[in-house]
Design a protein around this motif. Sequence first.
Motif, PDB file in Angstrom:
ATOM      1  N   LEU A 197      -5.262  -1.731  -9.294  1.00 40.34           N
ATOM      2  CA  LEU A 197      -6.664  -2.119  -9.481  1.00 40.34           C
ATOM      3  C   LEU A 197      -7.039  -2.120 -10.967  1.00 40.34           C
ATOM      4  CD1 LEU A 197      -9.338  -2.872  -8.050  1.00 40.34           C
ATOM      5  CD2 LEU A 197      -9.899  -0.430  -8.038  1.00 40.34           C
ATOM      6  N   ASP A 198      -6.349  -1.321 -11.754  1.00 39.32           N
ATOM      7  CA  ASP A 198      -6.596  -1.306 -13.197  1.00 39.32           C
ATOM      8  C   ASP A 198      -6.409  -2.672 -13.839  1.00 39.32           C
ATOM      9  OD1 ASP A 198      -7.471   1.202 -13.784  1.00 39.32           O
ATOM     10  OD2 ASP A 198      -5.524   1.983 -14.392  1.00 39.32           O
ATOM     11  N   LYS A 216      -3.942  -1.607  -5.290  1.00 38.06           N
ATOM     12  CA  LYS A 216      -4.360  -0.220  -5.094  1.00 38.06           C
ATOM     13  C   LYS A 216      -4.052   0.652  -6.309  1.00 38.06           C
ATOM     14  CE  LYS A 216      -5.791  -0.960  -0.792  1.00 38.06           C
ATOM     15  NZ  LYS A 216      -5.246  -2.285  -0.546  1.00 38.06           N
ATOM     16  N   ARG A 217      -3.663   1.898  -6.016  1.00 33.84           N
ATOM     17  CA  ARG A 217      -3.518   2.925  -7.042  1.00 33.84           C
ATOM     18  C   ARG A 217      -2.080   2.948  -7.608  1.00 33.84           C
ATOM     19  NH1 ARG A 217      -7.408   6.765  -7.054  1.00 33.84           N
ATOM     20  NH2 ARG A 217      -5.830   8.079  -8.001  1.00 33.84           N
ATOM     21  N   PRO A 218      -1.888   3.581  -8.771  1.00 36.05           N
ATOM     22  CA  PRO A 218      -0.539   3.660  -9.346  1.00 36.05           C
ATOM     23  C   PRO A 218       0.482   4.271  -8.384  1.00 36.05           C
ATOM     24  CG  PRO A 218      -2.168   4.343 -10.969  1.00 36.05           C
ATOM     25  CD  PRO A 218      -2.911   4.153  -9.673  1.00 36.05           C
TER      26      PRO A 218
END
Lengths: 336, 336
Positions: A197-198, A216-218
């Motif tokens: 998402l970054d 999503k997330r890392p």
Amino acid sequence: MVISIDSPLDMHLHLRDMDMLDIVAPLSAETFAGGLVMPNLVPPVTTKEAVCDYRNRICRAQGDHCFTPYMTLFFRSDYRPEFLESVKDEILAIKLYPAGITTNSEGGVSGFDLEELSPVLGVMSDLGIPLCVHGETGGFVMDREAEFIPIYEMLAQNFPDLKIVMEHITTKEAVAALDRYDNLFATITLHHLYITLDDVAGGLLQPHLFCKPIAKRPEDRSALLNVALGAHPKVMFGSDSAPHPRDKKEAPGCAAGVFTAPIALQGLAQLFDRHGALENLQAFVSDNAQRIYGITPPAKKVVLEKTPYLVPEIYEGSVVPMFAGQSLAWRVVSAG
Amino acid sequence: MVISIDSPLDMHLHLRDMDMLDIVAPLSAETFAGGLVMPNLVPPVTTKEAVCDYRNRICRAQGDHCFTPYMTLFFRSDYRPEFLESVKDEILAIKLYPAGITTNSEGGVSGFDLEELSPVLGVMSDLGIPLCVHGETGGFVMDREAEFIPIYEMLAQNFPDLKIVMEHITTKEAVAALDRYDNLFATITLHHLYITLDDVAGGLLQPHLFCKPIAKRPEDRSALLNVALGAHPKVMFGSDSAPHPRDKKEAPGCAAGVFTAPIALQGLAQLFDRHGALENLQAFVSDNAQRIYGITPPAKKVVLEKTPYLVPEIYEGSVVPMFAGQSLAWRVVSAG
């Protein structure tokens, strides 16, 4: 450095229709030997005639490239057994969408009532037609896939002989579910292996990286990388390449989808090379899918070499690819 | 139904400069009695002369409206005590940005080395100059504010007499931190009371709702609503209204910021009314800020009535507001 891939397959592909089909079909057909074509047209592909007509339009659009469009039907819980029997040789799978979850999915399934779904799923299981699922609930955007896992498990438990493909998985929860049921498989996209998402919203907002399921997330990306780079035997490459005209992407109400088809193999080679996993690319991008779906795609050898490749800013003045204007470390030398 | 608000204050406001200042300053000045003006111009506001010149430009731009621009200085760890002494009567607060965290924050603080920050913070504490902080780390976009809480706590512990305002808070973690330290305060925006990440990216992508800090989860919004609607005494309204020209919002690399200044009071009235909390609006949008900052804004009575108000699609052909083209349940009848 040079590698060659035998008959690369893209097991989740949006080719659209009309003008867009004419633009994107040759781009997939150039470097892939086949692709599983999603049925979310307007109206969705729900009849044998629609399947055959769409396949014909794809074959016309793809030009002279050697490429097999594997067709899908849009899941409906009211399909009759005799219809499924009659259409099974024309399709490789049936794709189930929750209603309204992504582009042109309005006619999909509302709620997941086992009693309602069972007749069709039972016939699919008997006929050996795999079920491909866009697995998201209507919950909070970062939770939708993880919340859907119990539905995957309910389906997998109740139909142990039905091959169920969790499409374009994006979470560590989906990766973990893979190993809990023999009949659960998954596709993973190129972009979900690269971005979180970054990359979409962590700096400036990047609409061309906005997709469903959202990145999503890392730690989710790490879980995906782990099974993709390791060529987990139940995981296949599926680009979910989803072209939209630039004016639909660069405006309020931007449509979801990342267009990766023409740069997917180059992007995969770069990624697998970076992680020292080039020896697993063949399994991820072809062999696993051949075994899981029981298909033998046309013989096609694609040769890539480690030479910078400048990704076009746009195709046909209309569709912006991932990595537009950027350089990838690998290029396609030949395909045929 | 009619309500009146005495001297509403917007304690976190971006008025920009040049043409944009001319567009947006009158829109804030029309319905607010004052606003705390952020210093992230290019170059940032770091001298007494820049503060005074910017205030003059704002006063020229705001027209005949009764409105006090409360000025801020851009935090630098190398400010001399005599400089702070000389500038203290021209400013209401000093705003600290982590470097690169949002629009025009490149000259902000890198790392949070207490030894480096202490000289300036100590003088601010002695002089009674509040510290406003954009509290985000460089971590994953959904975690940045929660990860920053320990830095807020470190500052609050080490400078117990320094008033520290956690700007535009978006998480339940920041809400919880409020009550742990007497000298921690917070502003909350209109948009973070209305939206979650679902509204930005859960359906189609909405660049006009893209902001920093990014809108978070439903449980975060609930925590914010709880303290805003309850007019928690340490919480103030700060719109973080952050105008960008439409062409910067509706393109790849969309700038962060939601433009709410002209519809903020109407939006707040609608929200507080919906939740049966209208009696707390005065405290949230003025009284708390007066008490926390020790200010007495110009007397200005703003009357709102519950009558549908159609929000303009765009202001001056350039800036798109939140709720553009939508109807709000409350409109401003008079202000003066």
